[in-house]
Motif scaffolding. Sequence first.
Motif, PDB file in Angstrom:
ATOM      1  N   GLN A   1      41.786  43.163  47.181  1.00 39.35           N
ATOM      2  CA  GLN A   1      42.497  43.067  45.805  1.00 39.35           C
ATOM      3  C   GLN A   1      41.767  42.654  44.678  1.00 39.35           C
ATOM      4  O   GLN A   1      42.446  42.542  43.501  1.00 39.35           O
ATOM      5  CB  GLN A   1      43.600  42.332  46.218  1.00 39.35           C
ATOM      6  CG  GLN A   1      44.362  42.901  47.207  1.00 39.35           C
ATOM      7  CD  GLN A   1      45.623  42.220  47.754  1.00 39.35           C
ATOM      8  OE1 GLN A   1      45.683  41.032  47.382  1.00 39.35           O
ATOM      9  NE2 GLN A   1      46.366  42.578  48.879  1.00 39.35           N
TER      10      GLN A   1
ATOM     11  N   GLN B   1      52.173  41.947  49.047  1.00 40.25           N
ATOM     12  CA  GLN B   1      52.428  42.513  47.761  1.00 40.25           C
ATOM     13  C   GLN B   1      51.272  42.856  46.933  1.00 40.25           C
ATOM     14  O   GLN B   1      51.380  43.807  45.940  1.00 40.25           O
ATOM     15  CB  GLN B   1      52.914  41.326  46.965  1.00 40.25           C
ATOM     16  CG  GLN B   1      54.086  40.770  47.428  1.00 40.25           C
ATOM     17  CD  GLN B   1      54.749  39.577  46.411  1.00 40.25           C
ATOM     18  OE1 GLN B   1      54.293  39.453  45.435  1.00 40.25           O
ATOM     19  NE2 GLN B   1      55.742  38.646  46.880  1.00 40.25           N
ATOM     20  N   GLY B   2      50.034  42.851  47.385  1.00 40.41           N
ATOM     21  CA  GLY B   2      49.111  43.701  46.937  1.00 40.41           C
ATOM     22  C   GLY B   2      48.267  43.328  45.703  1.00 40.41           C
ATOM     23  O   GLY B   2      47.333  43.979  45.215  1.00 40.41           O
ATOM     24  N   ASP B   3      48.677  42.094  45.218  1.00 45.32           N
ATOM     25  CA  ASP B   3      48.147  41.640  43.885  1.00 45.32           C
ATOM     26  C   ASP B   3      47.051  40.393  44.240  1.00 45.32           C
ATOM     27  O   ASP B   3      47.399  39.366  44.981  1.00 45.32           O
ATOM     28  CB  ASP B   3      49.409  41.040  43.083  1.00 45.32           C
ATOM     29  CG  ASP B   3      48.778  40.572  41.540  1.00 45.32           C
ATOM     30  OD1 ASP B   3      48.833  41.272  40.701  1.00 45.32           O
ATOM     31  OD2 ASP B   3      48.098  39.307  41.579  1.00 45.32           O
ATOM     32  N   GLY B   4      45.888  40.550  43.707  1.00 39.50           N
ATOM     33  CA  GLY B   4      44.845  39.641  44.262  1.00 39.50           C
ATOM     34  C   GLY B   4      45.200  38.235  43.592  1.00 39.50           C
ATOM     35  O   GLY B   4      44.720  37.385  44.367  1.00 39.50           O
TER      36      GLY B   4
ATOM     37  N   THR C   1      48.246  36.849  43.141  1.00 37.41           N
ATOM     38  CA  THR C   1      49.313  36.441  44.136  1.00 37.41           C
ATOM     39  C   THR C   1      48.647  35.964  45.388  1.00 37.41           C
ATOM     40  O   THR C   1      49.127  34.949  46.034  1.00 37.41           O
ATOM     41  CB  THR C   1      50.334  37.519  44.161  1.00 37.41           C
ATOM     42  OG1 THR C   1      50.858  38.258  42.996  1.00 37.41           O
ATOM     43  CG2 THR C   1      51.521  36.928  45.340  1.00 37.41           C
ATOM     44  N   SER C   2      47.750  36.801  46.004  1.00 38.75           N
ATOM     45  CA  SER C   2      47.264  36.262  47.157  1.00 38.75           C
ATOM     46  C   SER C   2      46.463  35.113  46.939  1.00 38.75           C
ATOM     47  O   SER C   2      46.479  34.393  48.070  1.00 38.75           O
ATOM     48  CB  SER C   2      46.333  37.673  47.535  1.00 38.75           C
ATOM     49  OG  SER C   2      47.132  38.981  47.965  1.00 38.75           O
TER      50      SER C   2
ATOM     51  N   LEU D   1      41.125  35.096  36.342  1.00 39.65           N
ATOM     52  CA  LEU D   1      42.246  36.040  36.662  1.00 39.65           C
ATOM     53  C   LEU D   1      43.484  35.736  35.677  1.00 39.65           C
ATOM     54  O   LEU D   1      44.271  36.466  34.952  1.00 39.65           O
ATOM     55  CB  LEU D   1      42.857  36.229  38.042  1.00 39.65           C
ATOM     56  CG  LEU D   1      41.881  36.853  39.026  1.00 39.65           C
ATOM     57  CD1 LEU D   1      42.690  36.957  40.481  1.00 39.65           C
ATOM     58  CD2 LEU D   1      41.624  38.307  38.567  1.00 39.65           C
TER      59      LEU D   1
ATOM     60  N   GLN E   1      43.848  37.112  31.874  1.00 42.82           N
ATOM     61  CA  GLN E   1      44.333  38.269  31.945  1.00 42.82           C
ATOM     62  C   GLN E   1      46.013  38.381  31.836  1.00 42.82           C
ATOM     63  O   GLN E   1      46.522  38.980  31.132  1.00 42.82           O
ATOM     64  CB  GLN E   1      44.195  39.189  33.228  1.00 42.82           C
ATOM     65  CG  GLN E   1      42.778  39.447  33.822  1.00 42.82           C
ATOM     66  CD  GLN E   1      41.787  39.983  32.845  1.00 42.82           C
ATOM     67  OE1 GLN E   1      41.914  41.004  32.085  1.00 42.82           O
ATOM     68  NE2 GLN E   1      40.696  39.362  32.333  1.00 42.82           N
ATOM     69  N   ARG E   2      46.633  37.456  32.651  1.00 44.10           N
ATOM     70  CA  ARG E   2      48.336  37.139  32.684  1.00 44.10           C
ATOM     71  C   ARG E   2      48.556  35.895  33.154  1.00 44.10           C
ATOM     72  O   ARG E   2      47.665  35.011  34.066  1.00 44.10           O
ATOM     73  CB  ARG E   2      48.847  38.374  33.613  1.00 44.10           C
ATOM     74  CG  ARG E   2      48.525  38.192  35.078  1.00 44.10           C
ATOM     75  CD  ARG E   2      49.599  38.952  35.802  1.00 44.10           C
ATOM     76  NE  ARG E   2      49.498  38.967  37.203  1.00 44.10           N
ATOM     77  CZ  ARG E   2      49.817  38.034  38.120  1.00 44.10           C
ATOM     78  NH1 ARG E   2      50.501  36.976  37.744  1.00 44.10           N
ATOM     79  NH2 ARG E   2      49.510  38.293  39.390  1.00 44.10           N
TER      80      ARG E   2
ATOM     81  N   THR F   1      53.067  33.634  37.386  1.00 43.62           N
ATOM     82  CA  THR F   1      54.457  33.692  37.528  1.00 43.62           C
ATOM     83  C   THR F   1      55.269  32.609  38.342  1.00 43.62           C
ATOM     84  O   THR F   1      54.609  31.757  39.233  1.00 43.62           O
ATOM     85  CB  THR F   1      55.089  35.238  38.201  1.00 43.62           C
ATOM     86  OG1 THR F   1      54.665  34.798  39.692  1.00 43.62           O
ATOM     87  CG2 THR F   1      54.305  36.218  37.641  1.00 43.62           C
TER      88      THR F   1
ATOM     89  N   GLU G   1      54.881  32.942  41.940  1.00 44.99           N
ATOM     90  CA  GLU G   1      53.716  32.704  42.401  1.00 44.99           C
ATOM     91  C   GLU G   1      53.553  31.133  42.630  1.00 44.99           C
ATOM     92  O   GLU G   1      52.702  30.823  43.503  1.00 44.99           O
ATOM     93  CB  GLU G   1      52.539  33.223  41.544  1.00 44.99           C
ATOM     94  CG  GLU G   1      52.351  34.822  41.779  1.00 44.99           C
ATOM     95  CD  GLU G   1      51.493  35.235  40.751  1.00 44.99           C
ATOM     96  OE1 GLU G   1      50.856  36.539  41.064  1.00 44.99           O
ATOM     97  OE2 GLU G   1      51.202  34.748  39.460  1.00 44.99           O
TER      98      GLU G   1
END
Length: 199
Positions: free
Chosen positions: A62, A112-115, A117-118, A169, A172-173, A176, A179
């Motif tokens: 991811q 969830q598939g988000d790097g 988050t993981s 990362l 970029q954003r 949350t 998270e």
Amino acid sequence: MMTTHEWLTTQATPLLHQIQQTAFVTGIGTGELTQAQRDYYVAQDHYYIERFTQMWQAMEQQLPPELVARQPKTLGEAGAHATLEPSAAAAQIKPGQHNLDYLAHMEALIAQGDGLTSMLALLPCTESYHLVAKQLGTRVARFQGWIDYYRGPEYQAMTEWCWQVVDHLTTQRAITQSELAGYLRAYEYELLFWEKPMH
Ligand SMILES: Cc1ncc(CO)c(N)n1
């Protein structure tokens, strides 16, 4: 200015302090842990690492390949376990519910598939062990080999790579609320993981 990973660590500081004060962690430093306590911990962690390794590989898929390419190699944790001198009885000990719950927590976040988050789900694992071992330092304790593995240059480089990924990362954003909650929940499970062998 504080980096994102430094800010995250400040959020986890109370839990990290609790971890550092557990009887198991202080026992690594003093050499005072019973055979049963060490057997229980090693059995749990053996099971944990097997599933953790699979999650780590899922996380790598991811992440941007250029970040993954910079990941340093580590020796693996079997040597660290061996220095805790488990007995043959460890092989008979089943994974505890706290262990299964911790793994399920991380697996749900990775799904969830988000790097990012993981990485935040797996970061308490990597980071807390390094910070615990660094604080224990050189005691020339019975379990110095365990301490040296997690405070040593390879494990430190791995921890720093995780921090670089988080800092990269988050250009970029932002992280949350959920998270952050997932990261802190993983820290709570780390604390439980240290408490359980003493019960
Ligand atoms: C429970 C747990 N957390 C973190 C690590 C470090 O890899 C470990 N071996 N086990």
